[in-house]
Design a protein around this motif. Structure first.
Motif, PDB file in Angstrom:
ATOM      1  N   VAL A  47      -4.065   7.178   0.607  1.00  0.00           N
ATOM      2  CA  VAL A  47      -3.337   5.930   0.386  1.00  0.00           C
ATOM      3  C   VAL A  47      -3.837   5.286  -0.902  1.00  0.00           C
ATOM      4  N   ARG A  48      -2.984   4.471  -1.517  1.00  0.00           N
ATOM      5  CA  ARG A  48      -3.342   3.830  -2.781  1.00  0.00           C
ATOM      6  C   ARG A  48      -2.974   2.350  -2.738  1.00  0.00           C
ATOM      7  N   ASN A  49      -3.843   1.552  -3.316  1.00  0.00           N
ATOM      8  CA  ASN A  49      -3.564   0.126  -3.443  1.00  0.00           C
ATOM      9  C   ASN A  49      -2.526  -0.066  -4.539  1.00  0.00           C
ATOM     10  N   ALA A  50      -1.301  -0.439  -4.138  1.00  0.00           N
ATOM     11  CA  ALA A  50      -0.208  -0.624  -5.092  1.00  0.00           C
ATOM     12  C   ALA A  50      -0.049  -2.075  -5.515  1.00  0.00           C
ATOM     13  N   VAL A 110       0.862  -1.178   0.000  1.00  0.00           N
ATOM     14  CA  VAL A 110       0.000   0.000   0.000  1.00  0.00           C
ATOM     15  C   VAL A 110       0.901   1.230   0.000  1.00  0.00           C
ATOM     16  N   GLU A 111       0.589   2.167  -0.850  1.00  0.00           N
ATOM     17  CA  GLU A 111       1.429   3.366  -0.994  1.00  0.00           C
ATOM     18  C   GLU A 111       0.782   4.554  -0.294  1.00  0.00           C
ATOM     19  N   LEU A 112       1.592   5.294   0.472  1.00  0.00           N
ATOM     20  CA  LEU A 112       1.134   6.554   1.059  1.00  0.00           C
ATOM     21  C   LEU A 112       1.356   7.645   0.030  1.00  0.00           C
ATOM     22  N   VAL A 113       0.292   8.111  -0.606  1.00  0.00           N
ATOM     23  CA  VAL A 113       0.394   9.093  -1.682  1.00  0.00           C
ATOM     24  C   VAL A 113       0.780  10.458  -1.125  1.00  0.00           C
ATOM     25  N   ARG A 114       0.128  10.882  -0.065  1.00  0.00           N
ATOM     26  CA  ARG A 114       0.434  12.183   0.539  1.00  0.00           C
ATOM     27  C   ARG A 114      -0.061  12.195   1.977  1.00  0.00           C
ATOM     28  N   THR A 149      -7.661   4.631  -4.626  1.00  0.00           N
ATOM     29  CA  THR A 149      -7.169   5.419  -3.496  1.00  0.00           C
ATOM     30  C   THR A 149      -8.260   5.619  -2.446  1.00  0.00           C
ATOM     31  N   ARG A 150      -7.823   5.932  -1.231  1.00  0.00           N
ATOM     32  CA  ARG A 150      -8.725   6.266  -0.135  1.00  0.00           C
ATOM     33  C   ARG A 150      -8.117   7.438   0.639  1.00  0.00           C
TER      34      ARG A 150
END
Length: 326
Positions: free
Chosen positions: A261-264, A241-245, A303-304
């Motif tokens: 967050v984004r599902n990577a 899971v990626e922390l976008v910002r 993303t969420r």
């Protein structure tokens, strides 16, 4: 010429008696025979004796089975999951096994426990062995930044972090917190779980436990890791899971953190866990907040957005930890 009969009157009378006697005997031979032994007359109130037929007949009367009153069913205990709770800590608190707790609530994966979830606490089996707290065993994990603070309502909130210095990830991490008096005697104890399910090599995760009341004589608290299991995750059940910002700042009386967050992963995620930890100027943990997305599957690349608030005036920095479960 007249005939003269000899004899006397006495002789004729005897002859007559002889004939009468013979006639009586002849009539008796033609009638019924009367026994000389009279039949007994039944006496009122007595029971006549029944002659045996040779084989006795035994009649068994069944023993009546006592009917016991129904045992009232106990009122089920409902527990609402709090931050830092795990199935193990809840089972330990109520003296039941983790497997019984899972079976009573249809839980197949303990990692999917959610804050605010209602759990039915099963009744311990009669005569069963009580669940005992685990014997503290040194684990290859470290506890740092541990401390406890009293609230205005009289409760005691204890927080800290577990650091994994091992070259492999760890899971099912449990921390035992013990409250002691000035002479070192144990007053109260509890088990806390970490905010993250998986502690990566070199990673950290916060934990917290709240005691509803401060025991009399309380002087200090200590924390130690009592359980941790090596794992190959993330890989099979857990994905990237990626922390976008993320950005944070003081808004009124709260420190607010917002992020995305984004599902990577290449496949959908059924759960994304976001943990935001808050620190003071000395990098000591003040507390943390947790957001779990699990209402519906999160597709690849989806993303969420999240937002958390922490009421503390001395927040100097924050860290965001994320993990996803397939």
């Amino acid at each position: 010429m007249a005939v003269r009969v000899r004899g006397s009157v006495r002789g004729r009378a005897g002859e007559i008696r002889w004939k009468v006697l013979m006639l009586s005997l002849t009539m008796a031979a033609c009638g019924r025979v009367v026994s000389g032994r009279p039949s007994p007359t039944p006496v009122s109130g007595s029971t006549p004796t029944i002659p045996s037929t040779g084989t006795p007949i035994v009649v068994r009367v069944p023993t009546p089975t006592p009917v016991l009153p129904p045992t009232p069913s106990p009122t089920p205990i409902i527990y609402v999951v709090q931050p830092g709770d795990t199935l193990y800590s809840i089972a330990l608190r109520y003296g039941v096994s983790v497997s019984a707790l899972q079976e009573a609530n249809g839980i197949t994966d303990p990692a999917l426990l959610q804050i605010g979830q209602e759990l039915v606490i099963p009744t311990p089996s009669p005569g069963g062995e009580p669940v005992r707290p685990p014997t503290p065993t040194p684990m290859p994990l470290l506890v740092q930044g541990f401390g406890c603070a009293a609230s205005a309502l009289g409760s005691l909130s204890c927080v800290g972090e577990v650091v994994n210095p091992q070259p492999h990830p760890m899971r099912n991490v449990q921390v035992q917190i013990v409250l002691r008096d000035g002479e070192g005697r144990e007053l109260s104890a509890g088990i806390a779980g970490t905010g993250l399910d998986i502690l990566s090599s070199g990673g950290r995760s916060p934990f917290a436990l709240v005691f509803n009341a401060i025991p009399p004589g309380y002087a200090r608290a200590e924390a130690r890791v009592v359980r941790a299991e090596p794992t190959q995750e993330p890989g099979n059940r857990y994905g990237p899971v990626e922390l976008v910002r993320s950005e944070g700042g003081i808004e009124g009386a709260d420190f607010v953190v917002r992020g995305r967050v984004r599902n990577a992963d290449a496949g959908p995620m059924r759960r994304i866990n976001v943990v935001v930890a808050f620190y003071n100027e000395q990098d000591q943990l003040l507390g943390f907040r947790q957001v779990v997305f699990s209402e519906e599957p999160i597709g690849p690349g989806a993303t969420r957005d999240f937002e958390v608030r922490f009421a503390a005036a001395d927040v100097h920095m924050f860290r965001v930890f994320v993990e996803g479960q397939r």
